[in-house]
Scaffold this active site. Structure first.
Site, PDB file in Angstrom:
ATOM      1  N   PRO A  62       0.823  -1.221   0.000  1.00 44.90           N
ATOM      2  CA  PRO A  62       0.000   0.000   0.000  1.00 44.90           C
ATOM      3  C   PRO A  62       0.851   1.263   0.000  1.00 44.90           C
ATOM      4  O   PRO A  62       0.319   2.368  -0.113  1.00 44.90           O
ATOM      5  CB  PRO A  62      -0.830  -0.126   1.283  1.00 44.90           C
ATOM      6  CG  PRO A  62      -0.130  -1.135   2.126  1.00 44.90           C
ATOM      7  CD  PRO A  62       0.634  -2.033   1.207  1.00 44.90           C
TER       8      PRO A  62
ATOM      9  N   GLU B  22       1.570  -8.390   8.476  1.00 45.36           N
ATOM     10  CA  GLU B  22       1.935  -6.974   8.651  1.00 45.36           C
ATOM     11  C   GLU B  22       2.759  -6.437   7.489  1.00 45.36           C
ATOM     12  O   GLU B  22       3.062  -5.258   7.413  1.00 45.36           O
ATOM     13  CB  GLU B  22       2.707  -6.783   9.961  1.00 45.36           C
ATOM     14  CG  GLU B  22       1.838  -6.472  11.154  1.00 45.36           C
ATOM     15  CD  GLU B  22       0.827  -5.373  10.892  1.00 45.36           C
ATOM     16  OE1 GLU B  22       1.229  -4.256  10.519  1.00 45.36           O
ATOM     17  OE2 GLU B  22      -0.387  -5.636  11.048  1.00 45.36           O
TER      18      GLU B  22
ATOM     19  N   ARG C 221      -4.434  -8.031 -20.307  1.00 44.93           N
ATOM     20  CA  ARG C 221      -5.482  -7.543 -21.212  1.00 44.93           C
ATOM     21  C   ARG C 221      -4.918  -6.676 -22.332  1.00 44.93           C
ATOM     22  O   ARG C 221      -5.503  -6.570 -23.404  1.00 44.93           O
ATOM     23  CB  ARG C 221      -6.453  -6.736 -20.346  1.00 44.93           C
ATOM     24  CG  ARG C 221      -7.766  -6.447 -20.959  1.00 44.93           C
ATOM     25  CD  ARG C 221      -8.675  -5.832 -19.925  1.00 44.93           C
ATOM     26  NE  ARG C 221      -9.901  -5.415 -20.579  1.00 44.93           N
ATOM     27  CZ  ARG C 221     -10.019  -4.306 -21.272  1.00 44.93           C
ATOM     28  NH1 ARG C 221      -9.001  -3.498 -21.385  1.00 44.93           N
ATOM     29  NH2 ARG C 221     -11.166  -4.011 -21.856  1.00 44.93           N
TER      30      ARG C 221
ATOM     31  N   ASP D  95     -10.662   2.121 -24.431  1.00 40.96           N
ATOM     32  CA  ASP D  95     -11.091   1.905 -23.053  1.00 40.96           C
ATOM     33  C   ASP D  95     -10.915   3.146 -22.204  1.00 40.96           C
ATOM     34  O   ASP D  95     -10.036   3.954 -22.462  1.00 40.96           O
ATOM     35  CB  ASP D  95     -10.235   0.809 -22.405  1.00 40.96           C
ATOM     36  CG  ASP D  95     -10.700  -0.570 -22.776  1.00 40.96           C
ATOM     37  OD1 ASP D  95     -11.884  -0.718 -23.098  1.00 40.96           O
ATOM     38  OD2 ASP D  95      -9.864  -1.489 -22.729  1.00 40.96           O
TER      39      ASP D  95
HETATM   40  N1  SAH Z   1       1.507  -2.961   7.514  1.00 38.73           N
HETATM   41  C1  SAH Z   1       1.538  -2.642   6.108  1.00 38.73           C
HETATM   42  C2  SAH Z   1       0.349  -3.251   5.391  1.00 38.73           C
HETATM   43  C3  SAH Z   1       0.402  -4.741   5.324  1.00 38.73           C
HETATM   44  S1  SAH Z   1      -0.934  -5.413   4.434  1.00 38.73           S
HETATM   45  C4  SAH Z   1       1.497  -1.127   5.934  1.00 38.73           C
HETATM   46  O1  SAH Z   1       0.868  -0.477   6.766  1.00 38.73           O
HETATM   47  O2  SAH Z   1       2.068  -0.609   4.965  1.00 38.73           O
HETATM   48  C5  SAH Z   1      -0.291  -6.974   3.982  1.00 38.73           C
HETATM   49  C6  SAH Z   1       0.157  -7.103   2.542  1.00 38.73           C
HETATM   50  O3  SAH Z   1      -0.943  -6.911   1.685  1.00 38.73           O
HETATM   51  C7  SAH Z   1       1.206  -6.115   2.088  1.00 38.73           C
HETATM   52  O4  SAH Z   1       2.503  -6.584   2.379  1.00 38.73           O
HETATM   53  C8  SAH Z   1       0.954  -6.017   0.597  1.00 38.73           C
HETATM   54  O5  SAH Z   1       1.643  -7.035  -0.118  1.00 38.73           O
HETATM   55  C9  SAH Z   1      -0.538  -6.296   0.487  1.00 38.73           C
HETATM   56  N2  SAH Z   1      -1.333  -5.071   0.305  1.00 38.73           N
HETATM   57  C10 SAH Z   1      -2.228  -4.564   1.175  1.00 38.73           C
HETATM   58  N3  SAH Z   1      -2.819  -3.466   0.686  1.00 38.73           N
HETATM   59  C11 SAH Z   1      -2.306  -3.249  -0.530  1.00 38.73           C
HETATM   60  C12 SAH Z   1      -2.512  -2.262  -1.543  1.00 38.73           C
HETATM   61  N4  SAH Z   1      -3.365  -1.259  -1.379  1.00 38.73           N
HETATM   62  N5  SAH Z   1      -1.810  -2.376  -2.689  1.00 38.73           N
HETATM   63  C13 SAH Z   1      -0.929  -3.378  -2.866  1.00 38.73           C
HETATM   64  N6  SAH Z   1      -0.682  -4.333  -1.946  1.00 38.73           N
HETATM   65  C14 SAH Z   1      -1.353  -4.286  -0.798  1.00 38.73           C
END
Ligand code: SAH
Length: 252
Positions: free
Chosen positions: A94, A121, A159, A174
């Site tokens: 994220p 996490e 795609r 698109d």
């Molecule tokens: N503690 C981390 C979030 C971990 S979520 C933080 O606060 O940054 C667990 C996993 O889900 C991450 O390692 C990632 O691979 C995936 N993930 C969660 N949300 C995501 C998003 N919006 N985009 C891409 N990967 C995501």
């Protein structure tokens, strides 16, 4: 295109890749998907892929060793040195750059991608620092793992590969392909519950239809996502259309 996915849950990928356009792309060898269970690259009896975070805090963190080893195993499988150098190693997080159609177009140019799915996490920071070459987020929200984000990225990229969609032209119009939203689409029946298809679409006049498509594209984008217009290179005719469709500012 070859795509290697590192995950703790390879089974999550089975259904999305086994139906529809995606299955056909795999059957036609336009794309090959290789799933790697991160646990298979651990060396202890319990196949430990995660551990407690240093410094405390909730949850578990994915260990670096199996992830590094999995990527190294994939790389050693590739003979051409140039390909290894240019190979994107994408960490889903994220905290990454926000995924978009433009990023999908960029990734579609590669012949090989590696995606790393975090869980719990997240992933030991050294994976981000010393292994990943790119970090992608699919939006400003947090999922339980990188599997769904990886599927979103892969689906969008595949795609775009030549031959994957029935008609080569389909991805060009698109929404977001050129920074604008697509015009509305209709199919038969021409009238349903008293609601008719716009007359121009059944007129057979191709020039008029093309004009209607362009106008609808601009109008939709203006109504729903006006900020997209600022970022898009419009031709003179389109600029005039925007001016014509923009409501005049209210006098105060
Ligand atoms: N503690 C981390 C979030 C971990 S979520 C933080 O606060 O940054 C667990 C996993 O889900 C991450 O390692 C990632 O691979 C995936 N993930 C969660 N949300 C995501 C998003 N919006 N985009 C891409 N990967 C995501």
């Amino acid at each position: 295109m070859r795509i290697d996915i590192l995950t703790l849950f390879p089974q999550m990928f089975q259904v999305p890749f086994s139906a529809g356009i995606f299955k056909r792309a795999i059957d036609h060898k336009l794309v090959s998907i290789n799933l790697h269970n991160i646990r298979d690259y651990t060396h202890d009896k319990h196949h430990t892929a995660d551990d407690y975070p240093y410094g405390g805090g909730p949850g578990m963190v994915l260990k670096p060793e199996p992830i590094f080893e999995a990527v190294e195993a994939i790389k050693s499988d590739i003979s051409a040195k140039e390909e290894v150098r240019a190979l994107p190693i994408i960490l889903l997080t994220p905290q990454g750059r926000l995924f978009s159609q433009q990023i999908a177009q960029e990734l579609a140019k590669y012949s090989h991608l590696i995606l790393i799915c975090g869980h719990y996490e997240g992933v030991d920071e050294r994976v981000r620092e010393h292994l990943a070459t790119d970090e992608i987020s699919i939006g400003d929200y947090v999922l339980t793992g990188g599997e769904l984000p990886a599927m979103v990225v892969i689906d969008t990229v595949v795609r775009l590969l030549p031959g994957v969609l029935g008609s080569e032209a389909s991805p060009v119009n698109d929404s977001h392909a050129n920074g604008l939203l697509e015009y509305p689409q209709y199919t038969r029946p021409a009238e349903y519950r008293g609601w008719s298809v716009p007359e121009v679409l059944t007129s057979g006049n191709h020039a008029q239809i093309a004009k209607w498509h362009r106008e609808q594209t601009i109008q939709r984008t203006l109504e729903r996502r006006p900020e997209l217009l600022d970022k898009t290179n419009l031709c003179l005719e389109e600029k005039q259309l925007v001016e014509r469709l923009t409501p005049p500012l209210k006098q105060s």
